[in-house]
Design a protein around this motif. Structure first.
Motif, PDB file in Angstrom:
ATOM      1  N   LYS A  24       0.480  -1.607   0.304  1.00  0.00           N
ATOM      2  CA  LYS A  24       0.313  -0.308  -0.010  1.00  0.00           C
ATOM      3  C   LYS A  24       1.216   0.853  -0.263  1.00  0.00           C
ATOM      4  O   LYS A  24       0.431   2.241  -0.923  1.00  0.00           O
ATOM      5  N   SER A  25       1.969   1.173   1.176  1.00  0.00           N
ATOM      6  CA  SER A  25       2.883   2.269   0.463  1.00  0.00           C
ATOM      7  C   SER A  25       3.600   2.351   0.171  1.00  0.00           C
ATOM      8  O   SER A  25       3.432   3.801  -1.037  1.00  0.00           O
ATOM      9  N   GLU A  52       0.436   3.537  -2.866  1.00  0.00           N
ATOM     10  CA  GLU A  52       0.552   5.490  -2.765  1.00  0.00           C
ATOM     11  C   GLU A  52       1.826   6.185  -2.979  1.00  0.00           C
ATOM     12  O   GLU A  52       1.175   7.483  -3.566  1.00  0.00           O
TER      13      GLU A  52
END
Length: 121
Positions: free
Chosen positions: A114-115, A118
């Motif tokens: 996710k990081s 993003e």
């Protein structure tokens, strides 16, 4: 004063003083000869040669091993590997993770993905 007047003045000066003309001519020839000698005669530079001569080592005492880390007797420096583990080796060295450890690993991987996504444009 232009160039022709300057040349006439020099010609008049040396026509009256022939001794000065002779000395200046000789000095000019010596200067030119020295300049040519410096430019065209190569200077020989001595290049130091690297020669290594070592006399054979003659031991006058018994060679001693340096003090190092002591290795326990049961420590194996190298071993022969097997193609497959035996069942006893599998039970000794391999532990299966429990369900909670798998969930923690999955959550850590999801947060890392996710990081990364993003931060992507």
């Amino acid at each position: 004063m232009d160039f022709s007047e300057f040349g006439e003045n020099i010609r008049d000066f040396f026509s009256q003083r022939q001794k000065a003309l002779l000395i200046s001519s000789i000095l000019g020839i010596f200067f030119l000869a020295a300049l040519l000698a410096i430019v065209f005669i190569p200077q020989k530079k001595e290049v130091p040669s690297a020669t290594f001569r070592s006399e054979p080592l003659e031991a006058d005492q018994e060679l001693l091993l340096p003090q190092g880390v002591s290795i326990p007797q049961e420590y194996a420096v190298s071993r022969e590997t097997q193609d497959k583990w035996s069942d006893s080796q599998v039970h000794e060295w391999l532990t299966l993770p429990d369900q909670e450890a798998v969930k923690k690993l999955s959550a850590a991987n999801d947060s890392l993905i996710k990081s990364i996504t993003e931060a992507a444009p």
